[in-house]
Scaffold this active site. Structure first.
Site, mmCIF file in Angstrom:
data_model
loop_
_atom_site.group_PDB
_atom_site.id
_atom_site.type_symbol
_atom_site.label_atom_id
_atom_site.label_comp_id
_atom_site.label_asym_id
_atom_site.label_seq_id
_atom_site.Cartn_x
_atom_site.Cartn_y
_atom_site.Cartn_z
ATOM 1 N N CYS A 82 0.834 -1.198 0.000
ATOM 2 C CA CYS A 82 0.000 0.000 0.000
ATOM 3 C C CYS A 82 0.876 1.259 0.000
ATOM 4 O O CYS A 82 1.481 1.594 1.030
ATOM 5 C CB CYS A 82 -0.910 -0.027 1.237
ATOM 6 S SG CYS A 82 -1.919 1.440 1.420
ATOM 7 N N CYS A 123 -0.427 4.066 2.267
ATOM 8 C CA CYS A 123 -0.192 3.822 3.696
ATOM 9 C C CYS A 123 1.269 4.053 4.067
ATOM 10 O O CYS A 123 1.567 4.638 5.096
ATOM 11 C CB CYS A 123 -0.541 2.377 4.066
ATOM 12 S SG CYS A 123 -2.087 1.798 3.410
ATOM 13 N N ASP A 124 2.176 3.573 3.252
ATOM 14 C CA ASP A 124 3.572 3.465 3.695
ATOM 15 C C ASP A 124 4.563 4.326 2.927
ATOM 16 O O ASP A 124 5.727 4.411 3.336
ATOM 17 C CB ASP A 124 4.011 1.988 3.600
ATOM 18 C CG ASP A 124 3.194 1.113 4.537
ATOM 19 O OD1 ASP A 124 2.789 1.616 5.598
ATOM 20 O OD2 ASP A 124 2.943 -0.057 4.197
HETATM 21 C C1 LIG Z 1 0.310 -4.406 5.718
HETATM 22 C C2 LIG Z 1 -0.832 -3.420 5.529
HETATM 23 C C3 LIG Z 1 -0.694 -2.131 6.002
HETATM 24 C C4 LIG Z 1 -1.742 -1.217 5.855
HETATM 25 N N1 LIG Z 1 -1.583 0.031 6.359
HETATM 26 C C5 LIG Z 1 -2.601 0.909 6.291
HETATM 27 C C6 LIG Z 1 -2.478 2.210 6.856
HETATM 28 O O1 LIG Z 1 -1.430 2.588 7.405
HETATM 29 N N2 LIG Z 1 -3.563 3.028 6.779
HETATM 30 C C7 LIG Z 1 -4.724 2.662 6.169
HETATM 31 O O2 LIG Z 1 -5.681 3.445 6.164
HETATM 32 N N3 LIG Z 1 -4.862 1.448 5.625
HETATM 33 C C8 LIG Z 1 -3.844 0.561 5.656
HETATM 34 N N4 LIG Z 1 -3.965 -0.673 5.093
HETATM 35 C C9 LIG Z 1 -5.226 -1.003 4.394
HETATM 36 C C10 LIG Z 1 -6.316 -1.365 5.408
HETATM 37 O O3 LIG Z 1 -5.816 -2.297 6.332
HETATM 38 C C11 LIG Z 1 -7.532 -1.929 4.677
HETATM 39 O O4 LIG Z 1 -7.989 -0.986 3.737
HETATM 40 C C12 LIG Z 1 -8.668 -2.247 5.645
HETATM 41 O O5 LIG Z 1 -8.229 -3.145 6.637
HETATM 42 C C13 LIG Z 1 -9.865 -2.866 4.922
HETATM 43 O O6 LIG Z 1 -10.819 -3.148 5.891
HETATM 44 P P1 LIG Z 1 -12.046 -4.157 5.676
HETATM 45 O O7 LIG Z 1 -12.776 -4.138 6.962
HETATM 46 O O8 LIG Z 1 -12.766 -3.847 4.436
HETATM 47 O O9 LIG Z 1 -11.407 -5.598 5.421
HETATM 48 P P2 LIG Z 1 -10.200 -6.405 6.048
HETATM 49 O O10 LIG Z 1 -9.302 -5.572 6.842
HETATM 50 O O11 LIG Z 1 -9.622 -7.167 4.895
HETATM 51 O O12 LIG Z 1 -10.915 -7.419 7.046
HETATM 52 C C14 LIG Z 1 -11.607 -8.533 6.610
HETATM 53 C C15 LIG Z 1 -12.137 -9.301 7.815
HETATM 54 O O13 LIG Z 1 -12.984 -10.342 7.355
HETATM 55 C C16 LIG Z 1 -12.713 -11.525 8.098
HETATM 56 N N5 LIG Z 1 -13.186 -12.653 7.290
HETATM 57 C C17 LIG Z 1 -12.783 -13.067 6.059
HETATM 58 N N6 LIG Z 1 -13.496 -14.162 5.685
HETATM 59 C C18 LIG Z 1 -14.362 -14.427 6.711
HETATM 60 C C19 LIG Z 1 -15.351 -15.429 6.940
HETATM 61 N N7 LIG Z 1 -15.625 -16.393 6.048
HETATM 62 N N8 LIG Z 1 -16.033 -15.404 8.119
HETATM 63 C C20 LIG Z 1 -15.807 -14.435 9.025
HETATM 64 N N9 LIG Z 1 -14.879 -13.457 8.856
HETATM 65 C C21 LIG Z 1 -14.168 -13.472 7.725
HETATM 66 C C22 LIG Z 1 -11.222 -11.455 8.368
HETATM 67 O O14 LIG Z 1 -10.875 -12.273 9.493
HETATM 68 C C23 LIG Z 1 -11.067 -9.963 8.671
HETATM 69 O O15 LIG Z 1 -11.370 -9.742 10.022
HETATM 70 C C24 LIG Z 1 -2.946 -1.610 5.206
HETATM 71 C C25 LIG Z 1 -3.077 -2.905 4.701
HETATM 72 C C26 LIG Z 1 -2.041 -3.803 4.856
HETATM 73 C C27 LIG Z 1 -2.182 -5.215 4.314
#
Ligand SMILES: Cc1cc2nc3c(=O)[nH]c(=O)nc-3n(C[C@H](O)[C@H](O)[C@H](O)COP(=O)(O)OP(=O)(O)OC[C@H]3O[C@@H](n4cnc5c(N)ncnc54)[C@H](O)[C@@H]3O)c2cc1C
Length: 330
Positions: A135, A138-139
């Site tokens: 990302c 982010c970084d």
């Molecule tokens: C290494 C890294 C660093 C990042 N740094 C930043 C940052 O500094 N700032 C920023 O704004 N964003 C950052 N991001 C991006 C940010 O983390 C994502 O945009 C955000 O987490 C997306 O949120 P979400 O809730 O849509 O999904 P996700 O975070 O992908 O969460 C998905 C959830 O669904 C659950 N899940 C999946 N399948 C199932 C199932 N069958 N049953 C039940 N639960 C399930 C998983 O366990 C998880 O809890 C970073 C991403 C990464 C990978």
């Protein structure tokens, strides 16, 4: 079988924010956590762009606070994954978890996110957050004045490489083919940029790093293989940004909810999916913004829509302790 007004699948920023809103609206709310409490953001050490933390925070701390805030209003976190859903018969919807527990929910909010595709090479996992990133938004800031490597040859690789030139001293794009997949317009911009260089027909085979006394190891170099000559060599770099695609976790809903060609969930302006009463939020539908704050904002919107949806049907909802018809006849 347990019955809830709202079932939230996923516990990333989208899921935990949705849970805060629905629980605070006095609706019985269950959150299926899945394998990773907090989702992708829980895997990063430094978060500097989530509002409300002037000195920054860590992924785990942000997640813990979101979890506590949702639980404070009564959201129940279940540390299981949803393995089966039946949305086709309409509300109430049936869900089954990997613990064989069954739930009936009047509304469902799907927040199961997406995963950046990994190279699956030695050192990649070890150095995530210490030089390996998926990302740029982010970084990128952490790589001011540094030599950056970008892996990939599509639109997002070139777009992010161009963004990274704001920070890095140099940006080298490594692509396994000898021509790029990105649009011609992006190629033209990237090729004309004085900080960007290209290494074609080459793959990254390993990420290497080292630490100094008392400091955690950070990325120092990568091992490359030239696919045309077979030559393997080491190249110094401070950061490796990997943009080789994303995989939304939408397999559970295939055949039940409308998905886009690249398998993101389709939603309307109220965050509702193709099934009445089923909403989606965060990266499971958003292939563009991919930020914790946008996922959280989405979670809020989906929750508000679910609250409205339930409010409009208040008189017809079964009591939470009612025995489901099919179960009663079983
Ligand atoms: C290494 C890294 C660093 C990042 N740094 C930043 C940052 O500094 N700032 C920023 O704004 N964003 C950052 N991001 C991006 C940010 O983390 C994502 O945009 C955000 O987490 C997306 O949120 P979400 O809730 O849509 O999904 P996700 O975070 O992908 O969460 C998905 C959830 O669904 C659950 N899940 C999946 N399948 C199932 C199932 N069958 N049953 C039940 N639960 C399930 C998983 O366990 C998880 O809890 C970073 C991403 C990464 C990978």
């Amino acid at each position: 079988m347990k019955r809830e007004r709202v079932a939230i699948i996923g516990s990333g920023p989208a899921g935990l924010t949705a849970a805060l809103y629905t629980a605070r609206a006095q609706l019985s709310t269950v959150v299926f956590v899945g394998r990773l409490l907090g989702g992708q953001i829980s895997t990063t050490h430094e978060v500097e762009n989530f509002p409300g933390f002037p000195n920054g925070t860590t992924g785990p701390e942000l997640v813990e606070n979101m979890k506590l805030q949702a639980e404070k209003f009564g959201a129940k976190l279940v540390f299981e994954s949803v393995t089966e859903v039946d949305l086709t018969k309409g509300s109430p919807f049936r869900l089954k978890t990997d613990n064989d527990d069954e739930y009936l929910a009047d509304t469902v909010i799907v927040t199961i996110g997406a995963n950046p595709r990994e190279l699956q090479i030695p050192g990649e996992k070890q150095y995530v957050g210490r030089g390996v990133s998926y990302c740029a938004t982010c970084d990128g800031f952490f790589f001011r004045g540094k030599d950056i490597t970008v892996v990939g040859g599509g639109d997002s690789a070139l777009q992010e490489a161009l963004f990274l030139t704001k920070f890095g001293k140099s940006v080298n794009i490594i692509h396994r083919r000898d021509d790029l997949r990105a649009s011609i317009a992006l190629q033209t911009r990237a090729k004309a940029h004085p900080k960007i260089s290209f290494t074609y027909s080459t793959i990254v085979e390993e990420v290497k790093g080292e630490g100094s006394e008392g400091a955690p190891a950070v990325v120092k170099s990568i091992i490359l293989r030239d696919l045309k000559t077979g030559n393997v060599y080491e190249k110094p770099t401070d950061g490796v940004f990997i943009f080789v695609g994303y995989d939304p976790n939408s397999w559970l809903f295939k055949g039940q909810l409308d998905l886009s060609v690249d398998e993101y969930m389709k939603i309307d302006s109220n965050m509702q999916t193709s099934i009445d009463g089923v909403f989606a939020a965060g990266e499971i539908h958003d292939s563009v913004f991919r930020q914790a704050i946008t996922a959280a904002g989405d979670g809020c919107k989906a929750a508000l829509s679910a609250i409205k949806w339930l409010g409009e049907r208040e008189d017809t909802l079964q009591p939470l302790d009612a025995v489901p018809v099919a179960a009663a006849g079983d």
